[in-house]
Motif scaffolding. Structure first.
Motif, PDB file in Angstrom:
ATOM      1  N   LEU A 165     -89.929  23.809  52.471  1.00  0.00           N
ATOM      2  CA  LEU A 165     -88.962  24.588  53.248  1.00  0.00           C
ATOM      3  C   LEU A 165     -88.768  25.969  52.619  1.00  0.00           C
ATOM      4  O   LEU A 165     -88.539  26.951  53.310  1.00  0.00           O
ATOM      5  CB  LEU A 165     -87.619  23.865  53.299  1.00  0.00           C
ATOM      6  CG  LEU A 165     -87.550  22.645  54.211  1.00  0.00           C
ATOM      7  CD1 LEU A 165     -86.149  22.069  54.213  1.00  0.00           C
ATOM      8  CD2 LEU A 165     -87.965  23.010  55.630  1.00  0.00           C
ATOM      9  N   GLU A 166     -88.850  26.028  51.287  1.00  0.00           N
ATOM     10  CA  GLU A 166     -88.644  27.305  50.609  1.00  0.00           C
ATOM     11  C   GLU A 166     -89.863  28.220  50.682  1.00  0.00           C
ATOM     12  O   GLU A 166     -89.728  29.435  50.618  1.00  0.00           O
ATOM     13  CB  GLU A 166     -88.300  27.056  49.139  1.00  0.00           C
ATOM     14  CG  GLU A 166     -86.813  26.940  48.928  1.00  0.00           C
ATOM     15  CD  GLU A 166     -86.469  26.675  47.487  1.00  0.00           C
ATOM     16  OE1 GLU A 166     -87.334  26.936  46.620  1.00  0.00           O
ATOM     17  OE2 GLU A 166     -85.355  26.228  47.229  1.00  0.00           O
ATOM     18  N   GLY A 167     -91.038  27.627  50.781  1.00  0.00           N
ATOM     19  CA  GLY A 167     -92.239  28.454  50.817  1.00  0.00           C
ATOM     20  C   GLY A 167     -93.306  27.856  51.704  1.00  0.00           C
ATOM     21  O   GLY A 167     -94.322  27.369  51.217  1.00  0.00           O
ATOM     22  N   PRO A 168     -93.068  27.888  53.023  1.00  0.00           N
ATOM     23  CA  PRO A 168     -94.005  27.203  53.921  1.00  0.00           C
ATOM     24  C   PRO A 168     -95.311  27.968  54.151  1.00  0.00           C
ATOM     25  O   PRO A 168     -95.668  28.277  55.265  1.00  0.00           O
ATOM     26  CB  PRO A 168     -93.196  27.094  55.221  1.00  0.00           C
ATOM     27  CG  PRO A 168     -92.253  28.257  55.180  1.00  0.00           C
ATOM     28  CD  PRO A 168     -92.001  28.576  53.742  1.00  0.00           C
ATOM     29  N   THR A 169     -95.993  28.306  53.088  1.00  0.00           N
ATOM     30  CA  THR A 169     -97.246  29.050  53.236  1.00  0.00           C
ATOM     31  C   THR A 169     -98.377  28.097  53.588  1.00  0.00           C
ATOM     32  O   THR A 169     -98.246  26.878  53.453  1.00  0.00           O
ATOM     33  CB  THR A 169     -97.607  29.763  51.928  1.00  0.00           C
ATOM     34  OG1 THR A 169     -97.661  28.779  50.901  1.00  0.00           O
ATOM     35  CG2 THR A 169     -96.580  30.804  51.551  1.00  0.00           C
ATOM     36  N   GLU A 170     -99.489  28.666  53.994  1.00  0.00           N
ATOM     37  CA  GLU A 170    -100.630  27.818  54.369  1.00  0.00           C
ATOM     38  C   GLU A 170    -101.273  27.169  53.151  1.00  0.00           C
ATOM     39  O   GLU A 170    -101.857  26.106  53.220  1.00  0.00           O
ATOM     40  CB  GLU A 170    -101.655  28.653  55.136  1.00  0.00           C
ATOM     41  CG  GLU A 170    -101.106  29.099  56.476  1.00  0.00           C
ATOM     42  CD  GLU A 170    -102.185  29.303  57.510  1.00  0.00           C
ATOM     43  OE1 GLU A 170    -103.359  29.430  57.107  1.00  0.00           O
ATOM     44  OE2 GLU A 170    -101.848  29.342  58.704  1.00  0.00           O
ATOM     45  N   LYS A 171    -101.156  27.868  52.037  1.00  0.00           N
ATOM     46  CA  LYS A 171    -101.783  27.342  50.826  1.00  0.00           C
ATOM     47  C   LYS A 171    -101.018  26.156  50.244  1.00  0.00           C
ATOM     48  O   LYS A 171    -101.516  25.480  49.357  1.00  0.00           O
ATOM     49  CB  LYS A 171    -101.849  28.456  49.768  1.00  0.00           C
ATOM     50  CG  LYS A 171    -103.107  29.298  49.831  1.00  0.00           C
ATOM     51  CD  LYS A 171    -103.246  30.077  48.548  1.00  0.00           C
ATOM     52  CE  LYS A 171    -102.861  31.513  48.755  1.00  0.00           C
ATOM     53  NZ  LYS A 171    -102.626  32.262  47.548  1.00  0.00           N
ATOM     54  N   GLU A 228     -79.368  22.413  42.664  1.00  0.00           N
ATOM     55  CA  GLU A 228     -80.162  23.649  42.808  1.00  0.00           C
ATOM     56  C   GLU A 228     -79.839  24.358  44.122  1.00  0.00           C
ATOM     57  O   GLU A 228     -79.742  25.568  44.191  1.00  0.00           O
ATOM     58  CB  GLU A 228     -81.653  23.310  42.820  1.00  0.00           C
ATOM     59  CG  GLU A 228     -82.339  23.337  41.481  1.00  0.00           C
ATOM     60  CD  GLU A 228     -82.502  24.752  40.991  1.00  0.00           C
ATOM     61  OE1 GLU A 228     -81.909  25.029  39.927  1.00  0.00           O
ATOM     62  OE2 GLU A 228     -83.188  25.561  41.647  1.00  0.00           O
ATOM     63  N   THR A 229     -79.725  23.537  45.182  1.00  0.00           N
ATOM     64  CA  THR A 229     -79.447  24.093  46.495  1.00  0.00           C
ATOM     65  C   THR A 229     -78.015  24.586  46.583  1.00  0.00           C
ATOM     66  O   THR A 229     -77.707  25.560  47.244  1.00  0.00           O
ATOM     67  CB  THR A 229     -79.666  22.999  47.565  1.00  0.00           C
ATOM     68  OG1 THR A 229     -80.810  22.258  47.178  1.00  0.00           O
ATOM     69  CG2 THR A 229     -79.864  23.587  48.917  1.00  0.00           C
ATOM     70  N   PHE A 257     -73.694  28.572  46.185  1.00  0.00           N
ATOM     71  CA  PHE A 257     -72.417  28.445  46.891  1.00  0.00           C
ATOM     72  C   PHE A 257     -71.272  28.282  45.901  1.00  0.00           C
ATOM     73  O   PHE A 257     -70.181  28.789  46.090  1.00  0.00           O
ATOM     74  CB  PHE A 257     -72.453  27.236  47.847  1.00  0.00           C
ATOM     75  CG  PHE A 257     -73.388  27.423  48.995  1.00  0.00           C
ATOM     76  CD1 PHE A 257     -72.959  28.036  50.160  1.00  0.00           C
ATOM     77  CD2 PHE A 257     -74.708  27.006  48.917  1.00  0.00           C
ATOM     78  CE1 PHE A 257     -73.823  28.229  51.224  1.00  0.00           C
ATOM     79  CE2 PHE A 257     -75.576  27.192  49.971  1.00  0.00           C
ATOM     80  CZ  PHE A 257     -75.145  27.813  51.127  1.00  0.00           C
ATOM     81  N   HIS A 262     -75.558  35.684  42.375  1.00  0.00           N
ATOM     82  CA  HIS A 262     -75.666  34.596  43.348  1.00  0.00           C
ATOM     83  C   HIS A 262     -75.155  35.015  44.717  1.00  0.00           C
ATOM     84  O   HIS A 262     -73.976  35.274  44.902  1.00  0.00           O
ATOM     85  CB  HIS A 262     -74.902  33.374  42.848  1.00  0.00           C
ATOM     86  CG  HIS A 262     -75.351  32.965  41.488  1.00  0.00           C
ATOM     87  ND1 HIS A 262     -76.575  32.388  41.263  1.00  0.00           N
ATOM     88  CD2 HIS A 262     -74.785  33.119  40.285  1.00  0.00           C
ATOM     89  CE1 HIS A 262     -76.732  32.185  39.979  1.00  0.00           C
ATOM     90  NE2 HIS A 262     -75.660  32.628  39.351  1.00  0.00           N
ATOM     91  N   LEU A 263     -76.086  35.072  45.654  1.00  0.00           N
ATOM     92  CA  LEU A 263     -75.727  35.348  47.043  1.00  0.00           C
ATOM     93  C   LEU A 263     -75.918  34.052  47.821  1.00  0.00           C
ATOM     94  O   LEU A 263     -76.871  33.320  47.566  1.00  0.00           O
ATOM     95  CB  LEU A 263     -76.643  36.427  47.625  1.00  0.00           C
ATOM     96  CG  LEU A 263     -76.688  37.769  46.884  1.00  0.00           C
ATOM     97  CD1 LEU A 263     -77.735  38.670  47.525  1.00  0.00           C
ATOM     98  CD2 LEU A 263     -75.337  38.440  46.909  1.00  0.00           C
ATOM     99  N   ALA A 264     -75.011  33.762  48.730  1.00  0.00           N
ATOM    100  CA  ALA A 264     -75.151  32.542  49.517  1.00  0.00           C
ATOM    101  C   ALA A 264     -74.892  32.871  50.976  1.00  0.00           C
ATOM    102  O   ALA A 264     -74.002  33.663  51.281  1.00  0.00           O
ATOM    103  CB  ALA A 264     -74.162  31.496  49.027  1.00  0.00           C
ATOM    104  N   PRO A 265     -75.694  32.277  51.866  1.00  0.00           N
ATOM    105  CA  PRO A 265     -75.482  32.559  53.288  1.00  0.00           C
ATOM    106  C   PRO A 265     -74.166  31.961  53.767  1.00  0.00           C
ATOM    107  O   PRO A 265     -73.665  31.007  53.171  1.00  0.00           O
ATOM    108  CB  PRO A 265     -76.673  31.881  53.967  1.00  0.00           C
ATOM    109  CG  PRO A 265     -77.110  30.826  53.009  1.00  0.00           C
ATOM    110  CD  PRO A 265     -76.774  31.325  51.645  1.00  0.00           C
TER     111      PRO A 265
END
Lengths: 429, 322
Positions: free
Chosen positions: B145-151, B206-207, B211, B288-291
């Motif tokens: 989810l954090e880095g959905p790259t093709e690799k 971690e997640t 917050f 720390h920034l949080a949405p």
């Protein structure tokens, strides 16, 4: 007879052409030769001698310009002596012969100039001219590159660059290390500038001679000569004072950048901006799209061999992502907010630790998180490195970061600058 | 009934290695094969000791042994007899024995409680394997989810799974080794379970921590909170491991665990340069920034922020003009 004359002209034509072509070159070489012959007696190599080893640690060039025995060179050539006077002394040499010792009688760090006095120097001196030249005029810098011996080179005058009154002559000629502080002559043989910096291939800077004339007219009292650091500090603050007042006077015009309207470059003569962007591409490990506008001042102030300062640098960044969830995006966004740069590298001897203040702020009708950091210089207590980082809050997958670094400014001066630069930022809805 | 019981104890601690029951109430002990209990201990004499039931007590007779017989670690007898009570410990050579009579009291039966049931459940091999795979799958999912790259599936996926399996094995091996030294059992699968459970908690933390730290604006407080949480996390992890291996944990063990946890935390902080003693040229501020989160109160205008914080940041840091 007629035919004879004709054939003579035809046969002599290539010779004539050769004479015209090479004659011009001979004429130029003659100018350089004349300038060298007439003036080399007043140009010296400046050596900074490490007292305990007795050997030179820095070399540069310098020239005598008054009958009072005054020499001009660059501040950066002799900066070590100001920084640690008990470790170094200044000597002037010609060939392999030491001619005498020099002491500092005047400094101008903002223009990178120094005036030195040689005891008992009654030798010839150069006459100072004017940097008011036409584009393409010939310029003849002299100096001792790389300790190889006195040389003269030839280049062209390309106008004045930078923010008035901190301008440089742009010269197309290949200056080399060691020529710093040497004179650059106009074709009349008068000094028009002082060699100061190498910018690129065959591209160099001269300090216009007017700044030297102004410095020579300045009186430094005894308390100044005993404490050059105070003089240097005041000069740097004065320089910033002018820059900030220029910025405050400048008209603020905004341009669109991401969701923001940010100020256009307010000091185009001193600060250059560059752009950069990337598009989200999962095949290429690029998890977000971004745009970046980065601006930095072209010239700083050489403070000592351990530190450059006086630079202004800032960037606006927007970033957004479709593929990432908001948690993943905010991890990257936090990293961008915490990226710390735009201040000079300095050791513990030069600066104290940064102290930061962090809080939420209101700007452009939005909430931001801000960090404002300041560190004072240990040898120049009124000078500070100032660093500001801002990140806008509220959008789960989109963000804007602003980072600004002001090196060697007085913090009080930084505030109006930052207010002017960022206070006008607007949000596009 | 003349029954007499001899327990051969492990030479460190009190665990029983072997138990002998003598219905006739007497026995001889020594290195010689003629004895009822034959010991391999080189410091035990061929005919070292005879014991016999004596009413409500036990009589112990040293048979002129080379090194004598020590009772309860105190009195030493040689070529003489003495009377001991049921439950007393005697030492001959390097061997420790416990003498017991049939009426020696035992603890009442423990209830088959949830904790015990949990320990048994965790001891199943299938549970250990499935739990480990489940946690690594969750880790992969979160990382994707954090880095959905093709690799991702070609490189990071393997790094995460193999890396996590290594961490679990290393943790369970290390703690298991320590348990074996102390308790003569490794409880490897239980430590695996602890590692899995705490990895899940860690992942959750971690997640969550942006917050938690979003409103904290003092960088020292952030560092303190961050490392306090890490300290208690590690302490809880080590404590759980030991608790699952041995239900009775003493305070000394908790102190040891705290010291080890603190050491780890300091090492991490030192490595991350959050806890530092030397000069750092870089500023540090809470990042720390949080949405979705908002400031708790109306934030101050930018100008006020600069005016208010500016002067505080350098006053009194430099003493004299150079």
């Amino acid at each position: 007879m007629n035919r004879f004359l004709k054939s003579a002209i035809i046969h002599s034509f290539p010779l004539l052409l050769l004479w015209i072509l090479t004659g011009h070159a001979w004429a130029l070489t003659e100018t350089a030769q004349k300038i060298y012959e007439r003036n080399s007696g007043s140009v010296y190599q400046i050596q900074i001698i490490d007292i305990s080893s007795g050997e030179k640690s820095v070399i540069g060039s310098g020239f005598s310009f008054s009958k009072k025995g005054l020499f001009a060179t660059n501040y950066h050539v002799i900066s070590d002596v100001v920084d640690t006077p008990d470790r170094y002394r200044i000597e002037y040499h010609r060939g392999n012969e030491k001619k005498g010792e020099l002491s500092i009688v005047g400094l101008d760090v903002a223009h990178d100039l120094a005036i030195l006095k040689g005891e008992g120097n009654n030798g010839p001196f150069l006459s100072l001219g004017s940097s008011n030249r036409l584009m393409g005029d010939r310029v003849y810098p002299m100096g001792n590159p790389l300790d190889l011996g006195m040389t003269i080179i030839e280049g062209t005058f390309n106008g004045l660059v930078g923010l008035n009154p901190y301008q440089h002559i742009l010269l197309s000629a290949p200056l080399n290390p060691g020529m710093s502080g040497g004179p650059a002559f106009g074709s009349s043989g008068k000094v028009i500038g002082v060699n100061v910096a190498i910018e690129g291939n065959d591209l160099s800077y001269l300090v216009p001679v007017e700044y030297l004339i102004k410095l020579a007219g300045k009186k430094f009292d005894k308390s100044s000569t005993a404490n050059w650091r105070k003089v240097i500090q005041d000069q740097i603050i004065e320089r910033y004072d002018r820059i900030v007042s220029n910025v405050l006077k400048a008209e603020l015009s905004l341009e669109e950048f991401g969701s923001l309207k940010v100020p256009q470059n307010m000091l185009a003569s001193a600060i250059k901006c560059w752009g950069d962007s990337g598009r989200e591409d999962l095949k290429d490990d690029q998890l977000y799209s971004f745009g970046r506008k980065r601006c930095r001042s072209e010239y700083g102030v050489y403070l000592s061999s351990k530190m450059n300062t006086g630079s202004i640098e800032y960037s606006f960044v927007w970033m957004e992502s479709e593929a990432l969830n908001s948690l993943g995006f905010y991890k990257i966004y936090s990293n961008s907010f915490s990226k710390r740069n735009y201040y000079p590298y300095a050791t513990e001897k030069e600066v104290a630790e940064f102290r930061c203040s962090s809080d939420f702020i209101r700007l452009a009708n939005h909430d931001w998180k801000a960090a404002y950091c300041v560190r004072p210089y240990k040898k120049y207590p009124k000078l500070h490195d100032v660093y500001l980082s801002l990140a806008v809050l509220g959008e789960p997958k989109r963000g804007h970061v602003v980072r600004i670094g002001l090196a060697g400014i007085n913090e009080k001066l930084a505030r109006p600058f930052l207010n002017k630069l960022l206070g006008g930022i607007q949000w596009i809805d | 009934m003349d029954r007499l019981i001899v327990e051969l104890l492990h030479h460190h601690g009190h665990s029983v290695e072997k138990r002998y029951v003598f219905e006739n109430g007497k026995a001889t002990i020594g290195r010689s094969y003629s004895n009822d209990i034959i010991l391999d201990d080189p410091f035990v004499s061929p005919k070292h000791l005879s014991i016999s039931r004596n009413g409500a007590g036990i009589r112990v007779e040293d048979l002129a042994s080379e090194n004598g017989t020590r009772i309860n670690g105190e009195t030493n007898i040689q070529d003489q007899g003495t009377r001991v009570a049921s439950g007393d410990e005697i030492y001959i050579g390097k061997t420790k024995l416990k003498l017991l009579l049939p009426d020696h009291p035992v603890e009442p039966a423990r209830r088959m409680d949830a904790f015990l049931a949990l320990r048994q459940f965790l001891d199943k091999r299938s549970v250990a394997i499935i739990f480990t795979l489940l946690v690594s799958a969750i880790m992969v999912w979160v990382a994707y989810l954090e880095g959905p790259t093709e690799k991702f599936w070609k490189t990071e996926f393997f790094e995460i799974v193999l890396g996590y399996l290594m961490v679990v094995t290393f943790y369970a091996g290390l703690i298991g080794g320590i348990c074996y030294l102390k308790l003569r059992k490794t409880c490897f699968k239980r430590h695996m379970a602890v590692c899995n459970a705490f990895s899940l908690i860690g992942l959750f933390y971690e997640t969550l921590y942006p917050f938690l730290l979003f409103w904290v604006s003092h960088s020292g407080t952030v560092v303190f909170l961050k490392y306090s949480i890490q300290f208690f996390f590690l302490l809880a992890m080590f404590w759980s491991s030991l608790k699952l291996a041995n239900t009775t944990i003493k305070w000394t063990a908790v102190a040891e665990l705290s010291a080890v946890s603190l050491m780890f935390v300091l090492l991490i902080g030192w490595g991350a340069k959050d806890i530092r003693l030397d000069f750092s040229g870089d500023p540090s501020y809470p990042n720390h920034l949080a949405p979705y989160l908002k400031p708790l109160s109306e934030p101050q205008p930018f100008e006020n922020f600069l005016e208010k914080s500016g002067p505080k940041l350098y006053r009194s840091t430099v003493k004299t003009a150079g």
